[in-house]
Scaffold this motif. Structure first.
Motif, PDB file in Angstrom:
ATOM      1  N   THR A  49      -6.525  -6.271   3.180  1.00  0.00           N
ATOM      2  CA  THR A  49      -6.878  -6.040   1.790  1.00  0.00           C
ATOM      3  C   THR A  49      -7.769  -5.090   1.402  1.00  0.00           C
ATOM      4  O   THR A  49      -7.773  -4.629   0.477  1.00  0.00           O
ATOM      5  CB  THR A  49      -7.308  -7.533   1.327  1.00  0.00           C
ATOM      6  N   LEU A  50      -8.686  -4.705   2.202  1.00  0.00           N
ATOM      7  CA  LEU A  50      -9.430  -3.523   2.253  1.00  0.00           C
ATOM      8  C   LEU A  50      -8.469  -2.103   1.981  1.00  0.00           C
ATOM      9  O   LEU A  50      -8.673  -1.497   0.986  1.00  0.00           O
ATOM     10  CB  LEU A  50     -10.434  -3.388   3.316  1.00  0.00           C
ATOM     11  N   GLN A  51      -7.505  -2.097   2.963  1.00  0.00           N
ATOM     12  CA  GLN A  51      -6.826  -1.103   2.841  1.00  0.00           C
ATOM     13  C   GLN A  51      -5.832  -1.162   1.642  1.00  0.00           C
ATOM     14  O   GLN A  51      -5.676   0.162   0.901  1.00  0.00           O
ATOM     15  CB  GLN A  51      -5.771  -0.860   4.188  1.00  0.00           C
ATOM     16  N   LEU A  52      -5.390  -2.118   1.136  1.00  0.00           N
ATOM     17  CA  LEU A  52      -4.608  -2.403  -0.042  1.00  0.00           C
ATOM     18  C   LEU A  52      -5.689  -2.084  -1.349  1.00  0.00           C
ATOM     19  O   LEU A  52      -5.022  -1.288  -2.099  1.00  0.00           O
ATOM     20  CB  LEU A  52      -4.075  -3.617  -0.200  1.00  0.00           C
ATOM     21  N   PHE A  53      -6.834  -2.521  -1.216  1.00  0.00           N
ATOM     22  CA  PHE A  53      -7.677  -1.960  -2.236  1.00  0.00           C
ATOM     23  C   PHE A  53      -7.712  -0.493  -2.418  1.00  0.00           C
ATOM     24  O   PHE A  53      -7.870   0.179  -3.442  1.00  0.00           O
ATOM     25  CB  PHE A  53      -9.044  -2.796  -2.089  1.00  0.00           C
ATOM     26  N   LYS A  97       0.585  -8.836  -9.533  1.00  0.00           N
ATOM     27  CA  LYS A  97       0.780  -9.308  -8.315  1.00  0.00           C
ATOM     28  C   LYS A  97       0.269  -8.874  -7.295  1.00  0.00           C
ATOM     29  O   LYS A  97      -0.359  -9.359  -6.252  1.00  0.00           O
ATOM     30  CB  LYS A  97       2.541  -9.052  -7.979  1.00  0.00           C
ATOM     31  N   ILE A  98      -0.088  -7.365  -7.246  1.00  0.00           N
ATOM     32  CA  ILE A  98      -0.922  -6.695  -6.549  1.00  0.00           C
ATOM     33  C   ILE A  98      -2.489  -7.323  -6.434  1.00  0.00           C
ATOM     34  O   ILE A  98      -3.140  -7.473  -5.631  1.00  0.00           O
ATOM     35  CB  ILE A  98      -1.004  -5.197  -6.747  1.00  0.00           C
ATOM     36  N   LYS A  99      -2.824  -7.564  -7.822  1.00  0.00           N
ATOM     37  CA  LYS A  99      -4.364  -7.996  -7.841  1.00  0.00           C
ATOM     38  C   LYS A  99      -4.462  -9.420  -7.375  1.00  0.00           C
ATOM     39  O   LYS A  99      -5.574  -9.506  -6.910  1.00  0.00           O
ATOM     40  CB  LYS A  99      -4.450  -7.864  -9.280  1.00  0.00           C
ATOM     41  N   ARG A 100      -3.412 -10.210  -7.565  1.00  0.00           N
ATOM     42  CA  ARG A 100      -3.634 -11.468  -6.963  1.00  0.00           C
ATOM     43  C   ARG A 100      -3.743 -11.642  -5.400  1.00  0.00           C
ATOM     44  O   ARG A 100      -4.606 -12.698  -5.217  1.00  0.00           O
ATOM     45  CB  ARG A 100      -2.222 -12.238  -7.489  1.00  0.00           C
ATOM     46  N   LYS A 101      -3.415 -10.776  -4.886  1.00  0.00           N
ATOM     47  CA  LYS A 101      -3.689 -10.531  -3.447  1.00  0.00           C
ATOM     48  C   LYS A 101      -5.169 -10.604  -3.102  1.00  0.00           C
ATOM     49  O   LYS A 101      -5.487 -11.209  -1.966  1.00  0.00           O
ATOM     50  CB  LYS A 101      -2.920  -9.488  -2.716  1.00  0.00           C
ATOM     51  N   PHE A 102      -6.084 -10.286  -3.787  1.00  0.00           N
ATOM     52  CA  PHE A 102      -7.402 -10.518  -3.664  1.00  0.00           C
ATOM     53  C   PHE A 102      -8.002 -11.754  -3.782  1.00  0.00           C
ATOM     54  O   PHE A 102      -8.893 -12.128  -3.323  1.00  0.00           O
ATOM     55  CB  PHE A 102      -7.984  -9.157  -4.187  1.00  0.00           C
ATOM     56  N   TYR A 103      -7.377 -12.536  -4.638  1.00  0.00           N
ATOM     57  CA  TYR A 103      -7.748 -14.043  -4.718  1.00  0.00           C
ATOM     58  C   TYR A 103      -7.132 -14.783  -3.642  1.00  0.00           C
ATOM     59  O   TYR A 103      -7.518 -16.139  -3.649  1.00  0.00           O
ATOM     60  CB  TYR A 103      -7.249 -14.285  -6.197  1.00  0.00           C
ATOM     61  N   SER A 151       0.888  -1.159   0.161  1.00  0.00           N
ATOM     62  CA  SER A 151       0.074   0.061  -0.031  1.00  0.00           C
ATOM     63  C   SER A 151       0.807   1.279   0.004  1.00  0.00           C
ATOM     64  O   SER A 151       0.527   2.278  -0.888  1.00  0.00           O
ATOM     65  CB  SER A 151      -0.990   0.102   1.299  1.00  0.00           C
ATOM     66  N   VAL A 152       1.916   1.209   0.888  1.00  0.00           N
ATOM     67  CA  VAL A 152       2.821   2.437   0.835  1.00  0.00           C
ATOM     68  C   VAL A 152       3.555   2.416  -0.370  1.00  0.00           C
ATOM     69  O   VAL A 152       3.670   3.787  -0.843  1.00  0.00           O
ATOM     70  CB  VAL A 152       3.868   2.207   2.100  1.00  0.00           C
ATOM     71  N   LEU A 153       3.885   1.462  -0.839  1.00  0.00           N
ATOM     72  CA  LEU A 153       4.570   1.602  -2.264  1.00  0.00           C
ATOM     73  C   LEU A 153       3.860   2.287  -3.364  1.00  0.00           C
ATOM     74  O   LEU A 153       3.885   2.902  -4.018  1.00  0.00           O
ATOM     75  CB  LEU A 153       5.030   0.290  -2.990  1.00  0.00           C
ATOM     76  N   LEU A 154       2.532   1.894  -3.171  1.00  0.00           N
ATOM     77  CA  LEU A 154       1.644   2.330  -4.199  1.00  0.00           C
ATOM     78  C   LEU A 154       1.237   4.074  -3.740  1.00  0.00           C
ATOM     79  O   LEU A 154       1.009   4.707  -4.794  1.00  0.00           O
ATOM     80  CB  LEU A 154       0.119   1.779  -4.204  1.00  0.00           C
TER      81      LEU A 154
END
Length: 258
Positions: free
Chosen positions: A138-142, A121-127, A99-102
């Motif tokens: 994952t909500l914060q990452l989204f 790689k980021i999108k795969r985290k949601f799966y 998240s911080v990288l983004l």
């Protein structure tokens, strides 16, 4: 201890769930954690001492996140980049680091430099996470990664969030969800998909009825006015925000030119 995962957890949680706990993808409750320790005759006090000892090494992490938020709001590019480096070198959760990288990529206009492989790689985290919409990380990452998604993907994920029991989530989690809606409304505006904003409006309406979420509901009403072409109401909301100390919020909103 020479045990398989199944032997170690004694049926307290499922093997698939626990496997993700070991990989840092799921969080286990304190009650289940202590029960597993007890069933394996592990010294709870020794484990707790180890946890608190490790906590001393990372006690500055919350401060780093506060500094990052301030730097982001101030658009201080150099400070964001510097804090990103510190957080990448810390013991923070991998989702937080991503998240911080983004955030650094957004502030320093480097989103375009992310490769498709990095985006995937980021999108795969949601799966990889069971019920990602119930998971705070994952909500914060989204919330922080919405710029890398196509609009159809954003709409799909918003519908998933809408299916969860939003009102009964912790206030901190509801705040993250509200922030997601703010980003989603802007994406609806940018992609000229005003009809799809309904998912965000429904989520905002599902938040707990407390003063903490007042600003989110005001902004949601602004977007309703913007998308319906109600310039008078939109201008009144902007004026209200400027008058009562929310100029930073007002300045981030797209203006109604109708």
């Amino acid at each position: 201890m020479g045990l398989t995962q199944k032997e170690f957890i004694h049926g307290v949680v499922t093997t698939s769930f626990y496997s993700k706990v070991e990989r840092g993808m799921n969080k286990i409750s304190a009650v289940d954690f202590l029960k597993i320790l007890m069933l394996n005759n592990v010294d709870e006090e020794e484990i707790m001492n180890r946890i608190f000892s490790e906590g001393e090494q990372v006690k500055s992490e919350p401060d780093l996140k506060v500094q990052l938020l301030a730097a982001f709001n101030e658009k201080d590019k150099e400070k964001v980049a510097r804090l990103n480096e510190q957080i990448q070198d810390s013991n923070m959760d991998d989702n937080i680091k991503t998240s911080v990288l983004l955030i650094d990529s957004v502030v320093n206009n480097k989103i375009g430099s992310l490769s498709q492989m990095e985006k995937n790689k980021i999108k795969r985290k949601f799966y990889e996470v069971e019920n990602w919409a119930e998971n705070v990380s994952t909500l914060q990452l989204f919330s922080n990664s919405m710029l890398i998604f196509d609009f159809d993907e954003l709409e799909y994920y918003m519908r998933q969030i809408l299916k969860t029991d939003i009102k009964n989530k912790p206030i901190s989690t509801q705040r993250i969800i509200a922030s997601i809606c703010m980003n989603y409304f802007y994406n609806c505006y940018k992609n000229k998909q005003s009809d799809s904003a309904v998912y965000g409006f429904r989520i905002i309406d599902s938040l707990a009825s407390i003063p903490d979420f007042g600003i989110y509901k005001i902004v949601a009403n602004y977007y309703k006015a913007l998308f319906s072409g109600d310039k008078k109401s939109a201008d009144e909301i902007i004026s209200f925000l400027n008058k009562y100390g929310a100029k930073v919020v007002a300045n981030t909103l797209p203006k109604c030119h109708i």
